[in-house]
Design an enzyme around this catalytic site. Structure first.
Site, PDB file in Angstrom:
ATOM      1  N   HIS A   1       0.829  -1.225   0.000  1.00 26.88           N
ATOM      2  CA  HIS A   1       0.000   0.000   0.000  1.00 26.88           C
ATOM      3  C   HIS A   1       0.859   1.269   0.000  1.00 26.88           C
ATOM      4  CE1 HIS A   1      -3.882  -2.079   0.899  1.00 26.88           C
ATOM      5  NE2 HIS A   1      -3.077  -2.945   1.445  1.00 26.88           N
TER       6      HIS A   1
ATOM      7  N   ASN B   1     -10.341  -2.892   2.433  1.00 26.12           N
ATOM      8  CA  ASN B   1     -10.017  -2.916   1.010  1.00 26.12           C
ATOM      9  C   ASN B   1     -11.283  -2.725   0.190  1.00 26.12           C
ATOM     10  OD1 ASN B   1      -7.252  -3.334   1.218  1.00 26.12           O
ATOM     11  ND2 ASN B   1      -7.394  -5.560   1.038  1.00 26.12           N
TER      12      ASN B   1
ATOM     13  N   HIS C   1      -3.920   1.179  12.267  1.00 26.41           N
ATOM     14  CA  HIS C   1      -3.629  -0.003  13.075  1.00 26.41           C
ATOM     15  C   HIS C   1      -4.946  -0.674  13.457  1.00 26.41           C
ATOM     16  CE1 HIS C   1      -2.185  -2.724  15.966  1.00 26.41           C
ATOM     17  NE2 HIS C   1      -2.183  -1.955  17.022  1.00 26.41           N
TER      18      HIS C   1
ATOM     19  N   TYR D   1       0.712  -3.993  12.208  1.00 23.56           N
ATOM     20  CA  TYR D   1       0.564  -2.575  11.900  1.00 23.56           C
ATOM     21  C   TYR D   1       1.375  -1.691  12.843  1.00 23.56           C
ATOM     22  CZ  TYR D   1      -2.697  -3.731   8.272  1.00 23.56           C
ATOM     23  OH  TYR D   1      -3.224  -4.231   7.119  1.00 23.56           O
TER      24      TYR D   1
END
Ligand code: HDE
Length: 688
Positions: A72, A146, A337, A360
């Site tokens: 990403h 997503n 996160h 994360y």
């Protein structure tokens, strides 16, 4: 307290901003009179080490880059707000931001591609990230989702394997931002749990027309927890107000060259123009006691809950209304996160989700250089922060007092523990079992939902999927990999497997048994699409002699409904209208291409149309727009024959001819543009 002294912070920040805007200084505030020449003994002498401004400038520049996100990396972000429609969710969750009607919670959203580096093109075939940070009054909640509702793998321990496979191959770093290569498909053929997600990735969902026109999904099953501690399983959905629309593959490749920033530019411009993108948040709710009611496991992130089985309940809306001031400070430094949850929202035992809970935070430590990234403005909660965390790289808070431990009496016991229901408490879950590395049997069906997806597609969506598999596997050098993929596809649908096999030169597989006939219409982009011309871009092709009233008729009709019309000619400036008036040109056709527009229109004026007919760029523009399924219109007889010459039959779906001054013409064209694309046309024009 982490952010005490905020008014002083602001004063200082304000002072610095003013100073920087006024006179150039060093980082120490020393005023600078020359930033073009290094200090040197004599005009031709060597540069001197004592030139502190020169050294500081270079040192800072040398350290400008931070590690890009391992996945990403390429993203675009915006600020906005979320507001729930009503308080009805309070039956399931005590999360305040979801249950206080009309209360606006500020958000920052970052959209992204997954595979490419920071500088890669926007329109590649890929999953899109849709990550939302809600700055709620109970602390930050991050919904890191997503634009596809499932994932490639079931257990997070496989994530490094998957990412290594999809990223450019290590020996030559090729290909950039593309899944069409051996290592990805090698992983895919050996790991059948990827099959469902690969169907989504080969579909048009991987080619969004705009971030504003794609769905978002939380993917995992989460929990809502009410004030009595009762839990309900929940899946999160974002639905775009403009509907879900995609580009076509041929177009995306061309856009990647013409405007690699296509999606980020679109988001930026829409917000600058006041066309604020909007999504509806929806939830699918499953009572705790129904956990085992499905023929798949709710903890398996390669599965959806079909909307026909559990409807999506609309709960609120998200509006993005402000672009960032600085991409690095905000979009790059934002740190999402999964562990950022607020009271009323909890995680489940989904093994993919569990891995994310670790990853994360870990990744932010290396990316943002230490544990104080929560103090970066874009990451700061609006809720009050009071911790005993101290020091570390990039500490910007000046903590006061002697007590940085709990319990303490030196600091008056502060900060105190929350003694009431405002505290975050985890859902009380019974967990018991032998310590094993083993996946549950209920995770074993890798094909039924891939079949469900395939069965739910329209004819044109199926054609696009076959074409995508053929393209991707066509780029795979090793035959045994192509064969392996086709063998897996035989479990999804025999016709699909045979069509792909034929396209990539491998033996069509045997039928792998009967596949089910169920479908879920909600999965198709062709079912009940949103029709809207708002923010659609229409190219108006003109030359000297154009009928200016034809230009105005269509421009007024479409811009009146929120579309954007751009007049294109072979050169910038203006052209002469048929009545002698000048018609302003927005862009030279040499600087754009049909792929940057949603529709094309040729106004009348015999001289203009004749001129366009001699212009290869203009003819190509029309032919290509038609090939990509776009609406095409021509006013008057000459324009109609120009369209025919460009291979656009006047009788085809989405093609409008006649006279632009007639309301039927503008209405029909508006309808044709609102339909987005016309894939029902002559099938030889549909990439298949
Ligand atoms: Fe991510 N993912 N991910 N991911 N992901 C990251 O975090 C990871 C997964 C998603 O705009 C990283 O800050 C693991 C699913 C988005 O900043 C990293 C696993 C979904 C973003 C990471 C997954 C996502 C990331 C890289 C498997 C959809 C961009 C930089 C267990 C529900 C957020 C970063 C942004 C980013 C790890 C799987 C979405 C490395 C280990 C499933 C939208 O931490």
């Amino acid at each position: 307290m982490t952010h005490d002294g905020t008014s002083k912070d602001r004063q200082l920040a304000g002072f610095r901003v003013n100073a920087a805007e006024g006179t150039l200084t060093t980082d120490q505030g020393i005023r600078v009179d020359d930033t073009d020449n290094t200090l040197r003994p004599g005009e031709r002498g060597p540069s001197l080490l004592q030139d502190f401004h020169f050294r500081e400038k270079l040192t800072h520049f040398d350290h400008e880059r931070i590690p890009e996100r391992v996945v990403h990396a390429r993203g675009a972000g915006a600020y906005g707000y979320f507001e729930p429609y009503d308080g009805s969710l309070s039956e399931y969750t005590k999360a305040r931001f979801l249950t206080i009607p009309g209360q606006r919670t500020p958000v920052f959203v970052r959209f992204s591609t997954v595979a490419g580096s920071r500088g890669s093109a926007d329109t590649v075939r890929d999953v899109r990230g849709f990550a939302t940070k809600f700055y709620t009054d109970q602390g930050n909640f991050d919904l890191v989702g997503n634009n596809m509702p499932v994932f490639f793998i079931q257990d997070g321990i496989k994530f490094p394997d998957f990412v290594h496979a999809v990223k450019p191959e290590p020996h030559n770093e090729i290909p950039q931002a593309s899944s069409a290569h051996d290592t990805l498909w090698d992983f895919v053929q050996l790991q059948p749990e990827t099959t469902h997600m690969m169907m989504w990735l080969m579909s048009d969902r991987a080619l969004p027309r705009s971030y504003r026109m794609m769905q978002g999904f939380g993917v995992h099953t989460f929990r809502f927890v009410d004030s009595a501690g009762r839990s309900t399983f929940v899946k999160f959905h974002w639905k775009p107000r403009l509907g879900v629309h995609s580009l076509v593959w041929d177009e995306t490749k061309k856009i990647a060259g013409q405007d690699p920033d296509f999606n980020r530019r679109d988001l930026w411009e829409a917000i600058e123009n006041g066309d604020f993108p909007e999504w509806e948040l929806g939830v699918q709710l499953v009572p705790e006691e129904d956990e085992h009611r499905f023929d798949f496991d709710l903890l398996d992130a390669t599965k959806i809950i079909p909307e026909e089985e559990v409807p999506v309940r609309p709960v609120g809306r998200l509006v993005l209304d402000r672009n960032p001031d600085n991409v690095f400070a905000e979009t790059e430094q934002v740190a999402f996160h999964l562990g950022n949850v607020v009271p009323g929202i909890d995680v489940t035992n989904d093994p993919l989700l569990q891995a994310r809970l670790f990853s994360y935070l870990d990744t932010q430590l290396i990316r943002l250089g230490g544990p104080n990234f929560t103090q970066i403005p874009v990451n700061r909660p609006v809720a009050e922060v009071a911790t005993h965390h101290r020091d570390g790289y990039h500490q910007t808070t000046i903590h006061k007092g002697q007590a940085s431990y709990h319990p303490n009496s030196v600091g008056g016991g502060c900060p105190a523990l929350a003694g009431d229901a405002s505290a975050y408490t985890f859902y009380t879950q019974q967990v018991d079992g032998p310590m094993i590395r083993k996946r549950a049997e209920s995770f074993n069906d890798h094909y039924s939902q891939a079949t469900l997806f395939w069965n739910s597609m329209s004819v044109w969506e199926k054609k696009h999927i076959i074409a995508a598999f053929r393209f991707e596997l066509g780029k795979v050098g090793r035959k045994h990999i192509r064969e392996g993929v086709v063998r897996n596809l035989a479990h999804v649908d025999h016709h699909l497997a045979v069509a792909v096999a034929e396209g990539v030169g491998v033996t069509p597989p045997e039928r792998a048994g009967e596949t089910h006939k169920r479908s879920s219409p909600a999965l198709s982009q062709a079912v009940d699409p949103v029709r809207d011309v708002a923010t659609r871009k229409i190219a108006v092709l003109v030359a000297d002699g154009v009928d200016a009233s034809d230009v105005t008729a269509v421009a007024e009709a479409l811009t009146g409904r929120g579309a954007v019309c751009e007049v294109l000619a072979s050169r910038d400036g203006s052209v002469r209208g048929a009545n002698g008036d000048r018609v302003e040109v927005d862009r030279s056709i040499k600087t754009v291409g049909s792929v940057l527009y949603d529709a094309v229109y040729v106004p009348g004026g015999d001289e203009s149309v004749e001129e366009l007919g001699k212009d290869g760029d203009a003819l190509h523009f029309v032919t290509e727009a038609y090939k990509h399924g776009k609406a095409v219109a021509g006013s008057g007889e000459a324009a109609r024959s120009l369209l025919e010459r460009a291979g656009v039959p006047a009788s085809a779906e989405g093609v409008v001819t006649g006279n632009a001054s007639a309301a039927e013409f503008t209405n029909a064209f508006t309808e044709a543009v609102a339909a987005h694309r016309h894939f029902g046309r002559d099938s030889e024009h549909v990439p298949a």
